[in-house]
Design an enzyme around this catalytic site. Sequence first.
Site, PDB file in Angstrom:
ATOM      1  CG  ASP A 185      -1.906   1.130   1.253  1.00 49.10           C
ATOM      2  OD1 ASP A 185      -2.053   1.820   0.224  1.00 49.10           O
ATOM      3  OD2 ASP A 185      -2.520   1.358   2.295  1.00 49.10           O
ATOM      4  CD  GLU A 199      -4.359   6.781  -0.457  1.00 49.49           C
ATOM      5  OE1 GLU A 199      -5.526   6.340  -0.448  1.00 49.49           O
ATOM      6  OE2 GLU A 199      -3.493   6.412   0.368  1.00 49.49           O
TER       7      GLU A 199
END
Length: 453
Positions: free
Chosen positions: A302, A336
């Site tokens: 991720d 993000e």
Amino acid sequence: MKFLLFIFVGGVHLLSLNSGKAIYGNGNRQRTFQEIKEEIACYGDVAKAIINLAVYGKAQNRSYERLALLVDTVGPRPSGSKNLEKAIQIMHQNLQEDGLENVHLEPVKIPHWERGEESAVMLEPREHKMAILGLGSSIGTPPEGITAEVLVVTSFDELQRRAPEARGKIVVYNQPYSNYSRTVQYRVQGAVEAAKVGALASLIRSVASFSIYSPHTGIQEYQDGVPKIPTACITVEDAEMMSRMASRGNRIVIHLKMGARNYPDADSFNTVAEIIGSKYPEQVVLVSGHLDSWDVGQGAMDDGGGAFISWEALSLIKDLGLRPKRTLRLVLWTAEEQGGIGAFQYYQLHKANISNYSLVMESDLGTFLPSGLQFTGSEKARAIMEEIMNLLRPINITQVFEAGEGTDINFWIQAGVPVTECPYLMLVSHEIRYPSSWSTRWSGIFDHPAVYL
């Protein structure tokens, strides 16, 4: 990790899947769906060439090797950190050396948060040192920490019913896991809801379907006008244990200490590279992933995997000597994990030309065995995408699922790209499977169990 094959033969070489306008061929004649299907089918050989290069040819495992080098060299890449900026500079150089076009950095202001030292110790009904991970943007405790009794709840509704009991306590959420999108609200909003009823801090059961005594981190959000309280995630096991203790009437006391600090916003960049379109260079097909990660793992899953898959999309096109009709643009987002900060600032900068975006995509669901892609768009656009996905039958990746979304592309969805009455097309996909050694090779660089979405 070669998941983006369909865009080369569909969104790039073929046509614009505009959901709000008729699709035309030469001149002004509206093309029939049968004509579109026939044109898509003509790209079967191109699709096979991409598949062969990605899965069996010299590009096999290339994105794995590229990703392994970055995460082993740089490590964790939290927003505002020197590691993230080092990773961005490395990727900028990598993209230039790969021979891509218009490689550049677009400035972004991003949050800078550091967790510092943190601990939680149960003092009553027995002494027990708990594993915790502070949540992103959380404030810290006073230097001496907070010692308070615990109130265990399983939902926001229960918290409201028991609001008088919460004042001056540490609220522990032991919410059951249903799915990520529904359960994550407790991580994001837990501190605010606890503060509204006078709690001193909140501890949230990690948002996970299973646990190996592994706390998860992630972003949480404060709300204007609501006091900010320290907040962290605890393990599923400890949340369940405290729930059992509370059901027996035990008094639970915890000493919580968190050194978390928020600093002024830092300078960062979105990283951009392109293959310029041959016929419609002003029209853009955007592929993306994010470079930042949390601080307690390498960020390989991720979203290092998604970022490198997206880079690989351009590399495959370049290696085969293909020139798309539309510009294929790679964007590696920054920040993000803090709520899509880099993507939002990119959107603000480029939304004046929003009608030029034919397709916006990201990969941020993890790098697993692929089964298809998620899609948001009109029924006509869906029918076209289903035909494009048929080109991936040789590797059995043909499904088109509902509800394509993602933190970094939701701005485009909400805007109705390209400026029509309904959203255009957003995709989130996975990679093509490697040979039998795939799962063993990848396990070596996946995140530590403490790091999840």
